[in-house]
Design a protein around this motif. Sequence first.
Motif, PDB file in Angstrom:
ATOM      1  N   PRO A   1       0.764  -1.140   0.264  1.00  0.00           N
ATOM      2  CA  PRO A   1      -0.070   0.061   0.011  1.00  0.00           C
ATOM      3  C   PRO A   1       0.893   1.359   0.104  1.00  0.00           C
ATOM      4  CG  PRO A   1      -0.553  -1.457   1.873  1.00  0.00           C
ATOM      5  CD  PRO A   1       0.804  -1.801   1.213  1.00  0.00           C
ATOM      6  N   ILE A   2       0.631   2.176  -0.648  1.00  0.00           N
ATOM      7  CA  ILE A   2       1.242   3.579  -0.898  1.00  0.00           C
ATOM      8  C   ILE A   2       0.395   4.623  -0.580  1.00  0.00           C
ATOM      9  CG2 ILE A   2       2.794   4.752  -2.135  1.00  0.00           C
ATOM     10  CD1 ILE A   2       3.946   2.234  -2.288  1.00  0.00           C
ATOM     11  N   GLY A   3       0.579   4.959   0.767  1.00  0.00           N
ATOM     12  CA  GLY A   3      -0.079   6.291   1.386  1.00  0.00           C
ATOM     13  C   GLY A   3       0.600   7.469   1.108  1.00  0.00           C
ATOM     14  N   LEU A   4       2.071   7.506   0.838  1.00  0.00           N
ATOM     15  CA  LEU A   4       2.767   8.630   0.546  1.00  0.00           C
ATOM     16  C   LEU A   4       2.197   9.619  -0.526  1.00  0.00           C
ATOM     17  CD1 LEU A   4       6.459   9.016   1.034  1.00  0.00           C
ATOM     18  CD2 LEU A   4       5.690   9.761  -1.146  1.00  0.00           C
ATOM     19  N   ILE A   5       1.752   8.894  -1.416  1.00  0.00           N
ATOM     20  CA  ILE A   5       1.350   9.586  -2.801  1.00  0.00           C
ATOM     21  C   ILE A   5       0.142  10.391  -2.586  1.00  0.00           C
ATOM     22  CG2 ILE A   5       2.680   7.914  -4.453  1.00  0.00           C
ATOM     23  CD1 ILE A   5      -0.358   6.944  -4.886  1.00  0.00           C
ATOM     24  N   THR A   6      -0.598  10.215  -1.388  1.00  0.00           N
ATOM     25  CA  THR A   6      -1.967  10.872  -1.622  1.00  0.00           C
ATOM     26  C   THR A   6      -1.461  12.610  -1.181  1.00  0.00           C
ATOM     27  OG1 THR A   6      -1.962  10.277   1.049  1.00  0.00           O
ATOM     28  CG2 THR A   6      -3.195   8.885  -0.935  1.00  0.00           C
ATOM     29  N   ALA A   7      -0.283  12.759  -0.589  1.00  0.00           N
ATOM     30  CA  ALA A   7       0.221  14.143  -0.240  1.00  0.00           C
ATOM     31  C   ALA A   7       0.210  15.153  -1.545  1.00  0.00           C
ATOM     32  CB  ALA A   7       1.447  14.147   0.299  1.00  0.00           C
ATOM     33  N   TYR A   8       0.392  14.110  -2.751  1.00  0.00           N
ATOM     34  CA  TYR A   8       0.315  14.995  -4.030  1.00  0.00           C
ATOM     35  C   TYR A   8      -1.076  14.658  -5.030  1.00  0.00           C
ATOM     36  CZ  TYR A   8       5.210  14.663  -2.244  1.00  0.00           C
ATOM     37  OH  TYR A   8       6.014  14.881  -1.530  1.00  0.00           O
ATOM     38  N   GLN A   9      -2.054  14.971  -4.420  1.00  0.00           N
ATOM     39  CA  GLN A   9      -3.222  14.673  -5.172  1.00  0.00           C
ATOM     40  C   GLN A   9      -3.343  15.541  -6.405  1.00  0.00           C
ATOM     41  OE1 GLN A   9      -6.230  13.164  -4.207  1.00  0.00           O
ATOM     42  NE2 GLN A   9      -5.153  12.432  -2.316  1.00  0.00           N
ATOM     43  N   GLU A  10      -2.717  16.723  -6.421  1.00  0.00           N
ATOM     44  CA  GLU A  10      -2.814  17.550  -7.622  1.00  0.00           C
ATOM     45  C   GLU A  10      -2.217  17.028  -8.573  1.00  0.00           C
ATOM     46  OE1 GLU A  10      -5.420  19.689  -7.960  1.00  0.00           O
ATOM     47  OE2 GLU A  10      -5.808  19.063  -5.727  1.00  0.00           O
ATOM     48  N   GLU A  11      -1.031  16.591  -8.751  1.00  0.00           N
ATOM     49  CA  GLU A  11      -0.208  16.194  -9.584  1.00  0.00           C
ATOM     50  C   GLU A  11      -0.592  14.850  -9.973  1.00  0.00           C
ATOM     51  OE1 GLU A  11       0.973  17.121  -6.406  1.00  0.00           O
ATOM     52  OE2 GLU A  11       2.551  18.740  -6.681  1.00  0.00           O
ATOM     53  N   ILE A  12      -1.258  14.015  -9.150  1.00  0.00           N
ATOM     54  CA  ILE A  12      -1.837  12.717  -9.667  1.00  0.00           C
ATOM     55  C   ILE A  12      -3.064  13.014 -10.577  1.00  0.00           C
ATOM     56  CG2 ILE A  12      -3.009  10.671  -8.960  1.00  0.00           C
ATOM     57  CD1 ILE A  12      -1.505  10.588  -6.464  1.00  0.00           C
ATOM     58  N   LYS A  13      -3.933  13.919 -10.110  1.00  0.00           N
ATOM     59  CA  LYS A  13      -4.907  14.142 -10.955  1.00  0.00           C
ATOM     60  C   LYS A  13      -4.482  15.002 -12.124  1.00  0.00           C
ATOM     61  CE  LYS A  13      -8.084  14.845  -6.927  1.00  0.00           C
ATOM     62  NZ  LYS A  13      -8.898  15.833  -5.910  1.00  0.00           N
ATOM     63  N   ASP A  14      -3.549  15.620 -12.051  1.00  0.00           N
ATOM     64  CA  ASP A  14      -3.405  16.408 -13.473  1.00  0.00           C
ATOM     65  C   ASP A  14      -2.652  15.361 -14.281  1.00  0.00           C
ATOM     66  OD1 ASP A  14      -2.907  18.767 -15.107  1.00  0.00           O
ATOM     67  OD2 ASP A  14      -0.696  18.556 -14.388  1.00  0.00           O
ATOM     68  N   THR A  15      -1.905  14.455 -13.748  1.00  0.00           N
ATOM     69  CA  THR A  15      -1.058  13.768 -14.747  1.00  0.00           C
ATOM     70  C   THR A  15      -1.965  12.697 -15.390  1.00  0.00           C
ATOM     71  OG1 THR A  15       0.589  13.694 -13.385  1.00  0.00           O
ATOM     72  CG2 THR A  15       0.623  11.962 -15.018  1.00  0.00           C
ATOM     73  N   LEU A  16      -3.178  12.163 -14.622  1.00  0.00           N
ATOM     74  CA  LEU A  16      -3.948  11.086 -15.137  1.00  0.00           C
ATOM     75  C   LEU A  16      -5.230  11.663 -15.495  1.00  0.00           C
ATOM     76  CD1 LEU A  16      -3.096   8.318 -12.521  1.00  0.00           C
ATOM     77  CD2 LEU A  16      -1.966   8.748 -14.977  1.00  0.00           C
ATOM     78  N   ASN A  17      -5.420  12.900 -15.505  1.00  0.00           N
ATOM     79  CA  ASN A  17      -6.767  13.297 -15.900  1.00  0.00           C
ATOM     80  C   ASN A  17      -7.967  12.806 -14.868  1.00  0.00           C
ATOM     81  OD1 ASN A  17      -7.888  15.382 -17.521  1.00  0.00           O
ATOM     82  ND2 ASN A  17      -7.956  13.957 -19.455  1.00  0.00           N
ATOM     83  N   ILE A  18      -7.756  12.828 -13.633  1.00  0.00           N
ATOM     84  CA  ILE A  18      -8.639  12.436 -12.878  1.00  0.00           C
ATOM     85  C   ILE A  18      -9.458  13.500 -12.394  1.00  0.00           C
ATOM     86  CG2 ILE A  18      -9.127  11.287 -10.413  1.00  0.00           C
ATOM     87  CD1 ILE A  18      -6.276   9.848 -10.868  1.00  0.00           C
ATOM     88  N   PRO A  19     -10.765  13.389 -12.302  1.00  0.00           N
ATOM     89  CA  PRO A  19     -11.709  14.558 -11.930  1.00  0.00           C
ATOM     90  C   PRO A  19     -11.404  15.185 -10.679  1.00  0.00           C
ATOM     91  CG  PRO A  19     -12.822  12.911 -12.877  1.00  0.00           C
ATOM     92  CD  PRO A  19     -11.460  12.110 -12.790  1.00  0.00           C
ATOM     93  N   GLU A  20     -11.412  16.520 -10.552  1.00  0.00           N
ATOM     94  CA  GLU A  20     -11.156  17.167  -9.242  1.00  0.00           C
ATOM     95  C   GLU A  20     -12.014  16.376  -8.150  1.00  0.00           C
ATOM     96  OE1 GLU A  20      -8.950  19.243  -7.017  1.00  0.00           O
ATOM     97  OE2 GLU A  20      -8.899  19.214  -8.930  1.00  0.00           O
ATOM     98  N   SER A  21     -13.292  16.130  -8.247  1.00  0.00           N
ATOM     99  CA  SER A  21     -13.980  15.474  -7.272  1.00  0.00           C
ATOM    100  C   SER A  21     -13.651  14.117  -6.678  1.00  0.00           C
ATOM    101  CB  SER A  21     -15.342  15.574  -7.795  1.00  0.00           C
ATOM    102  OG  SER A  21     -15.724  14.663  -8.765  1.00  0.00           O
TER     103      SER A  21
END
Length: 217
Positions: free
Chosen positions: A161-181
């Motif tokens: 499990p990788i919890g660390l990446i949740t600190a980088y929400q904006e970067e993930i959403k932007d990279t993968l085109n995940i809706p803001e919601s």
Amino acid sequence: MDLLKVIKERKSIRAFTPDPIPKETIEEILKLAILAPSAINLQPWDLIVVTGEERERLSRRLIKAYKEKKISCGPGNVKPLPKTFAKRGAKTLELMNPFFEEMGVDPNQFINEGSCNFYGSPVAILLCLDDSFPNARFVDIGLILGYLLLAAHVSDLATCPIGLITAYQEEIKDTLNIPESKNVVIGLALGYPDEKSPINRFKSQRDDFEKFVRWIE
Ligand SMILES: Cc1cc2nc3c(=O)[nH]c(=O)nc-3n(C[C@H](O)[C@H](O)[C@H](O)COP(=O)(O)O)c2cc1C
């Protein structure tokens, strides 16, 4: 496979081979995981499976974000942790240290950058929750995560499990085109363990059973 054996054997793996996982195998694991219970059977999860060049791109972005912002494991404590909990984390790291020494790596860099790179696994799964849900629905995401870990183990696959990446929400959403919601609640590295890596010989311990349990009779 015997459930007790699966529960006892499963552990987090922090070095994977790049071998791809057949799509059908990933689907089988996910189909088992969605049998997890959820409140009012809302099944509130969105599961995003990232592979191939997109996974590489995601890792590059996360590592860059980590190097810029330096937010590492365990973000989000709302106040200093009581000693009991802090001690358990410190002890786990202490027990991991000999393996890092054997590998000649810096523990912080290995864990933080390794987490951003899903420890080299060919598949990253992002477990997301729509922002219309209350915090109580995190429980449901935790449950499907638990099912995923066990289902993967049955298929001879390893996870972390990788919890660390949740600190980088904006970067993930932007990279993968995940809706803001959609919020990424937890990530998961999925792949075949690199049997040659010393860190994969590490098995975490648990505190004494009596410390967790209080009977009121
Ligand atoms: C919610 C959650 C988040 C985690 N985040 C990370 C992480 O970002 N990086 C990492 O290396 N391990 C992470 N882990 C793995 C834990 O460190 C691991 O589960 C714990 O040390 C117990 O070891 P075990 O999974 O081998 O039993 C996470 C585990 C959970 C349940």
